[in-house]
Design a protein around this motif. Sequence first.
Motif, PDB file in Angstrom:
ATOM      1  N   PRO A 162      -8.636   8.525  -3.499  1.00  0.00           N
ATOM      2  CA  PRO A 162      -8.250   7.138  -3.792  1.00  0.00           C
ATOM      3  C   PRO A 162      -8.025   6.944  -5.284  1.00  0.00           C
ATOM      4  CG  PRO A 162     -10.609   7.285  -3.417  1.00  0.00           C
ATOM      5  CD  PRO A 162     -10.051   8.669  -3.214  1.00  0.00           C
TER       6      PRO A 162
ATOM      7  N   TYR B  88      -8.322   1.317  -2.883  1.00  0.00           N
ATOM      8  CA  TYR B  88      -8.263   2.543  -2.089  1.00  0.00           C
ATOM      9  C   TYR B  88      -9.629   3.217  -1.967  1.00  0.00           C
ATOM     10  CZ  TYR B  88      -3.326   1.638  -2.282  1.00  0.00           C
ATOM     11  OH  TYR B  88      -2.107   1.044  -2.159  1.00  0.00           O
ATOM     12  N   GLU B  89     -10.478   3.018  -2.961  1.00  0.00           N
ATOM     13  CA  GLU B  89     -11.857   3.508  -2.850  1.00  0.00           C
ATOM     14  C   GLU B  89     -12.567   2.778  -1.700  1.00  0.00           C
ATOM     15  OE1 GLU B  89     -13.743   3.117  -6.669  1.00  0.00           O
ATOM     16  OE2 GLU B  89     -12.247   4.425  -7.625  1.00  0.00           O
TER      17      GLU B  89
ATOM     18  N   LEU C 174      -3.286   5.906  -2.339  1.00  0.00           N
ATOM     19  CA  LEU C 174      -4.175   6.816  -1.626  1.00  0.00           C
ATOM     20  C   LEU C 174      -3.460   8.138  -1.443  1.00  0.00           C
ATOM     21  CD1 LEU C 174      -6.723   7.517  -0.047  1.00  0.00           C
ATOM     22  CD2 LEU C 174      -5.643   6.503   1.983  1.00  0.00           C
TER      23      LEU C 174
ATOM     24  N   ILE D 141       0.741   5.515   0.329  1.00  0.00           N
ATOM     25  CA  ILE D 141      -0.005   6.714   0.711  1.00  0.00           C
ATOM     26  C   ILE D 141       0.871   7.910   0.391  1.00  0.00           C
ATOM     27  CG2 ILE D 141      -1.014   8.010   2.632  1.00  0.00           C
ATOM     28  CD1 ILE D 141      -1.371   5.209   3.981  1.00  0.00           C
TER      29      ILE D 141
ATOM     30  N   CYS E 198     -11.233   3.951   1.664  1.00  0.00           N
ATOM     31  CA  CYS E 198     -11.801   5.255   2.052  1.00  0.00           C
ATOM     32  C   CYS E 198     -13.236   5.109   2.544  1.00  0.00           C
ATOM     33  CB  CYS E 198     -11.735   6.242   0.895  1.00  0.00           C
ATOM     34  SG  CYS E 198     -10.085   6.881   0.581  1.00  0.00           S
TER      35      CYS E 198
ATOM     36  N   LEU F 258      -8.953  13.070   0.950  1.00  0.00           N
ATOM     37  CA  LEU F 258      -8.448  11.768   0.504  1.00  0.00           C
ATOM     38  C   LEU F 258      -8.870  11.521  -0.936  1.00  0.00           C
ATOM     39  CD1 LEU F 258      -8.783  11.671   3.678  1.00  0.00           C
ATOM     40  CD2 LEU F 258      -8.830   9.208   3.405  1.00  0.00           C
TER      41      LEU F 258
ATOM     42  N   ASP G 289       0.850  -1.185   0.000  1.00  0.00           N
ATOM     43  CA  ASP G 289       0.000   0.000   0.000  1.00  0.00           C
ATOM     44  C   ASP G 289       0.889   1.240   0.000  1.00  0.00           C
ATOM     45  OD1 ASP G 289      -2.459  -1.237  -0.106  1.00  0.00           O
ATOM     46  OD2 ASP G 289      -2.798  -1.162   2.057  1.00  0.00           O
TER      47      ASP G 289
END
Length: 149
Positions: A135, A140-141, A117, A29, A144, A133, A27
Amino acid sequence: MFEKIMNSLEDTEQFALELANLLKAQDTITLEGDLGAGKTTFTKALAKGLGVTRTVNSPTFTIVKQYEGRLPFNHLDVYRLADSDEDLGWDELFYGDAVSVVEWAHLIEQDLPQERLGIEIYRIGENERRFVLTPRGKRYEALCEELMK
């Protein structure tokens, strides 16, 4: 796009802990925000949520710091890479077994994973912050949507 207002440092830390519980290997960010917006504060809490016990601080002069926790954790601050075309082994960082947080990510946009993200942090008061945020990708959607419950 999702938005969340943090009314205190504790709110920011709690949000980071909740996000950490949802993260898995690979992941990524990205964090954007003015100096003092809270990027490193957020990252410290996220690292804590990932089980990192070492002190986490901004890797401004080293570009990347790596930590061990429930998942390996990469903390990148790419501010000093503006106007650089240096390849620092992005694939190994982003597609290995770690979670990665990238501060000032827009400076290496072309090297970032397509799915990630994005978090923008805006200072709206002494301790209040607005988190936006963004995504990129279905994972990532869903992440969120879970965070906003």
